[in-house]
Design an enzyme around this catalytic site. Structure first.
Site, PDB file in Angstrom:
ATOM      1  N   ARG A 123       0.983  -1.119   0.074  1.00 59.40           N
ATOM      2  CA  ARG A 123       0.145  -0.034  -0.201  1.00 59.40           C
ATOM      3  C   ARG A 123       0.825   1.081   0.025  1.00 59.40           C
ATOM      4  NH1 ARG A 123      -1.400   1.628   4.376  1.00 59.40           N
ATOM      5  NH2 ARG A 123      -2.190  -0.279   5.364  1.00 59.40           N
TER       6      ARG A 123
ATOM      7  N   TYR B 210     -15.981  17.376 -15.710  1.00 63.19           N
ATOM      8  CA  TYR B 210     -16.223  15.914 -15.724  1.00 63.19           C
ATOM      9  C   TYR B 210     -17.029  15.469 -14.650  1.00 63.19           C
ATOM     10  CZ  TYR B 210     -15.522  10.928 -15.244  1.00 63.19           C
ATOM     11  OH  TYR B 210     -15.768   9.575 -15.308  1.00 63.19           O
TER      12      TYR B 210
ATOM     13  N   ASP C 172      -6.979  18.926 -14.698  1.00 61.92           N
ATOM     14  CA  ASP C 172      -7.058  17.657 -15.105  1.00 61.92           C
ATOM     15  C   ASP C 172      -6.937  17.478 -16.425  1.00 61.92           C
ATOM     16  OD1 ASP C 172      -8.394  15.251 -15.941  1.00 61.92           O
ATOM     17  OD2 ASP C 172     -10.083  15.391 -14.642  1.00 61.92           O
TER      18      ASP C 172
ATOM     19  N   LYS D 129      -7.784   6.573 -19.608  1.00 61.03           N
ATOM     20  CA  LYS D 129      -8.005   7.011 -21.020  1.00 61.03           C
ATOM     21  C   LYS D 129      -6.870   6.793 -21.852  1.00 61.03           C
ATOM     22  CE  LYS D 129     -11.667   7.996 -18.604  1.00 61.03           C
ATOM     23  NZ  LYS D 129     -12.078   9.139 -17.875  1.00 61.03           N
TER      24      LYS D 129
HETATM   25  C1  LIG Z   1     -12.492   9.380 -16.734  1.00 57.61           C
HETATM   26  C2  LIG Z   1     -12.274  10.941 -16.188  1.00 57.61           C
HETATM   27  C3  LIG Z   1     -12.190  10.982 -14.590  1.00 57.61           C
HETATM   28  C4  LIG Z   1     -12.058  10.003 -13.809  1.00 57.61           C
HETATM   29  O1  LIG Z   1     -11.674   8.948 -13.913  1.00 57.61           O
HETATM   30  P1  LIG Z   1     -11.770   7.231 -13.652  1.00 57.61           P
HETATM   31  O2  LIG Z   1     -10.404   6.486 -14.001  1.00 57.61           O
HETATM   32  O3  LIG Z   1     -12.901   6.955 -14.503  1.00 57.61           O
HETATM   33  O4  LIG Z   1     -12.029   7.202 -12.099  1.00 57.61           O
HETATM   34  C5  LIG Z   1     -11.680  12.327 -14.627  1.00 57.61           C
HETATM   35  N1  LIG Z   1     -11.542  13.241 -15.227  1.00 57.61           N
HETATM   36  C6  LIG Z   1     -11.689  13.153 -16.688  1.00 57.61           C
HETATM   37  C7  LIG Z   1     -11.611  14.245 -17.505  1.00 57.61           C
HETATM   38  C8  LIG Z   1     -12.010  11.845 -17.072  1.00 57.61           C
HETATM   39  O5  LIG Z   1     -12.300  11.570 -18.382  1.00 57.61           O
END
Ligand SMILES: *Cc1c(COP(=O)(O)O)cnc(C)c1O
Length: 389
Positions: A46, A98, A170, A195
């Site tokens: 962890r 998001y 982000d 992503k």
């Molecule tokens: C998908 C996404 C998230 C969240 O990520 P997860 O891996 O699904 O928890 C946060 N910000 C953006 C812009 C995203 O596309």
């Protein structure tokens, strides 16, 4: 070193015991210690794991950052930034945030006395106007979802720094290949590694990077204290995905550019949202802060909601699904999928109409993708018109 070299090599060297070129998956929870509290840098997974550490160092290198911290999901990374705050603090966030970030802000952290104001961040005076004495974070997301609005990271980070608060970007939609927020003045960069970084729709993960050692210590503390860490196998898959990030992103960007041009001239399409178009209101800022315009494009159908349903039913190569940033092309209908939890009046106020569709353009052959879009668009145009008539 240049980006492609960093993507393939940083954070990883051949395994010293065997010479294995592919970084090992250290599938272990604990580590044998020589004496109590005497260990080789790892005591419990962890707290730290070699495969995760390789990924953390790799992602940090891609963002030209000193420190990286990885998580079990993008939202676990979002949660960790919010862990830095306390009751009574205030956050300014974009109004087209998001959906998952909006949910954790408004439904989890407001409960603990943290305040959020949502503004149009393409309008800097709205951000200035929302600043309060207790503002601790300006949360930035660019390009935004699903309208691909572009906000000025440098200008927003100056506003944050002048106010003595953090700017958090982000960077999921752009990926570090296209955009380096820390170089534009941001304090923390966030990724959903689910992503583009992993790129193959096979894992859920998240990451934070920073150049500030105090912030790093705090993020690392919450990573261990809260415990939403990614397993070594998932870290391995992200490391593997990143090796081809530059190749994939070039293809995503090229395909998307061609598709945006195709959509612009199609008779079923009312409007195209893509920062690479000169008519896009954020085009000039995108050109300054991004290397290319990314793999996402949204568009509105003339035949609105009815047309969108027919389009979604008729596409074959484009899979109807949530998520983005994978080699597989995806289509999303925000009004009924990713943004369905937002009331219809608020949604349409923010420009998310029932006829809006969002494409995550994959790495397939662009001619095949266009053929697929063309037949689905024609069906959406004609059949919907027939029904309306
Ligand atoms: C998908 C996404 C998230 C969240 O990520 P997860 O891996 O699904 O928890 C946060 N910000 C953006 C812009 C995203 O596309």
């Amino acid at each position: 070193m240049k980006f492609s070299t960093l993507a393939i090599r940083s954070g990883q060297s051949p395994d010293p015991t065997t010479g294995a070129v592919s970084f090992p998956i250290y599938q272990t929870s604990t580590y044998a210690q020589e004496e109590p509290a005497q260990h080789k840098g790892f005591c419990y997974s962890r707290t730290d794991n070699p495969t995760r550490k390789a990924l953390e160092n790799n992602i940090a290198a891609l963002e030209n950052a000193k420190y990286g911290v990885c998580f079990a999901s993008g939202l676990a990374a979002v949660n960790t930034v919010l862990n830095l705050l306390k009751s009574g603090d205030h956050v300014i966030a974009p109004d087209d945030l998001y959906g998952g970030s909006y949910r954790i802000f408004s439904e989890v952290y407001t409960k603990y006395g943290i305040e959020f104001t949502f503004v149009d961040q393409t309008n800097l005076s709205q951000v200035q106007g929302a600043l309060k004495e207790n503002t601790k974070v300006i949360w930035i997301e660019t390009p935004s979802n699903p309208l691909l609005k572009i906000s000025d990271i440098k200008a927003l980070s100056v506003i944050a720094s002048n106010h003595g608060c953090l700017s958090v970007v982000d960077n999921t939609f752009a990926s570090p290949y296209l955009q380096h927020p820390l170089e534009l003045g941001a304090h923390i960069v966030l990724h959903s590694t689910t992503k583009y970084l992993s790129g193959h729709s096979d894992i859920i993960g998240g990451a934070l990077v920073t150049n500030n050692s105090d912030l790093f210590e705090k993020l690392k503390f919450y990573q261990n204290a809260v415990g939403a860490i990614p397993g070594p196998q998932d870290c391995y898959l992200v490391l593997r995905g990143i090796k081809t990030l530059p190749l994939r992103m070039d293809k995503h960007c090229d395909n998307t550019k061609t598709i945006a041009a195709f959509l612009t001239q199609h008779s079923s399409v009312k409007r195209v949202y893509y920062p690479g178009l000169e008519s896009h209101p954020g085009h000039h800022i995108a050109k300054l802060q991004m290397k290319n315009f990314g793999g996402m494009v949204s568009f509105e159908l003339k035949t609105e909601g009815k047309g969108a349903a027919i389009f979604a039913k008729n596409v074959q190569l484009f899979l109807l699904g949530e998520s983005l940033g994978t080699v597989v092309s995806l289509v999303n209908h925000p009004a009924t999928m990713t943004h369905a939890s937002i009331p219809e009046d608020v949604r349409s106020q923010n420009g998310i109409s029932n006829g809006l569709l969002r494409l995550s353009v994959g790495c397939e052959d662009v001619e095949d993708l266009i053929d697929d879009l063309d037949q689905a668009l024609n069906a959406a145009g004609q059949n919907a018109l027939k029904k309306i008539a």
